[in-house]
Each structure stands twice: as structure tokens, then as C-alpha cells.
Scaffold this motif. Structure first.
Motif, PDB file in Angstrom:
ATOM      1  N   LEU A 131       0.823  -1.201   0.000  1.00 38.66           N
ATOM      2  CA  LEU A 131       0.000   0.000   0.000  1.00 38.66           C
ATOM      3  C   LEU A 131       0.860   1.254   0.000  1.00 38.66           C
ATOM      4  N   SER A 132       0.290   2.323  -0.504  1.00 37.08           N
ATOM      5  CA  SER A 132       0.959   3.628  -0.476  1.00 37.08           C
ATOM      6  C   SER A 132       0.689   4.290   0.857  1.00 37.08           C
ATOM      7  N   LEU A 133       1.606   4.106   1.778  1.00 33.76           N
ATOM      8  CA  LEU A 133       1.505   4.704   3.106  1.00 33.76           C
ATOM      9  C   LEU A 133       2.874   5.219   3.505  1.00 33.76           C
ATOM     10  N   PRO A 134       2.899   6.259   4.323  1.00 29.26           N
ATOM     11  CA  PRO A 134       4.196   6.666   4.877  1.00 29.26           C
ATOM     12  C   PRO A 134       4.795   5.499   5.674  1.00 29.26           C
ATOM     13  N   ARG A 135       6.109   5.416   5.652  1.00 32.45           N
ATOM     14  CA  ARG A 135       6.799   4.304   6.307  1.00 32.45           C
ATOM     15  C   ARG A 135       6.403   4.165   7.781  1.00 32.45           C
ATOM     16  N   GLY A 138       2.929   2.647   8.152  1.00 33.64           N
ATOM     17  CA  GLY A 138       2.950   1.223   7.832  1.00 33.64           C
ATOM     18  C   GLY A 138       3.552   0.395   8.953  1.00 33.64           C
ATOM     19  N   GLN A 191      -7.489   2.201  -1.915  1.00 36.32           N
ATOM     20  CA  GLN A 191      -6.409   2.365  -2.882  1.00 36.32           C
ATOM     21  C   GLN A 191      -6.624   1.525  -4.138  1.00 36.32           C
TER      22      GLN A 191
END
Length: 101
Positions: A31-35, A38, A91
């Protein structure tokens, strides 16, 4: 709850909760999430089941007041599952800019 039933329940559920957390962690990695977000969510997915079962054992062996730990672990597990599901579905299905419907 009887101690033998608690042992049986722990024996069956703890390994499966680990497998589920690992599978959801793999989803999280895609997924596109900040590290940091996540990693926090992956930590929640693995920590919540331990809270759940630690609460059950502490309730049985130490004090009934630890039932709140069990409740917190169960709610945290449900929250983690819901967050992963909502973000993944969003997403996958969100409209993309510049793409005709």
C-alpha cells in the motif's frame, strides 16, 4: 474459563493470529503509506493478539481486572483489520486523476 480450555484456545489461536498478521503485513507493504504509518500498523497487527491472550491468562492467574487488557487487545485487533481493509479497498478502487472512467 478452565485452565485446560485456556491452554487449548491459546495453542490453536496464537499461531493463526501470527499467520493472519503476517499476511496482512504483506498487504500493508503493497500500500501507499508513509513508512512510519505502515510500521505502526504492522506493529499493531502483531501486538494486539498478544494483548488479547496476555489479558486472558492474567485474568485467570492474577486478577479479574485484567479482563480489560483482553478487551483492549480484541478491539485493537479489530481496528487493525478494519484499517488495513479500508485502506486497501480505497487504494484499489479510488478514482485516478487523468484516467477516463
Amino acid at each position: 474459563m478452565d485452565r485446560s480450555l485456556l491452554i487449548q484456545d491459546t495453542h490453536v489461536h496464537v499461531p493463526m493470529y501470527g499467520v493472519i498478521a503476517a499476511a496482512l503485513s504483506l498487504v500493508m507493504l503493497g500500500l501507499s503509506l508513509p513508512r512510519a504509518a505502515g510500521l505502526a500498523l504492522i506493529t499493531l497487527l502483531f501486538a494486539a493478539p498478544w494483548l488479547d491472550f496476555a489479558g486472558m491468562w492474567l485474568t485467570k492467574l492474577v486478577s479479574p481486572g485484567f479482563a480489560l487488557v483482553t478487551l483492549a487487545g480484541g478491539w485493537a485487533m479489530g481496528l487493525g483489520y478494519m484499517i488495513v481493509t479500508v485502506i486497501a479497498v480505497w487504494q484499489m478502487w479510488k478514482p485516478m486523476k487523468g484516467v477516463a472512467p
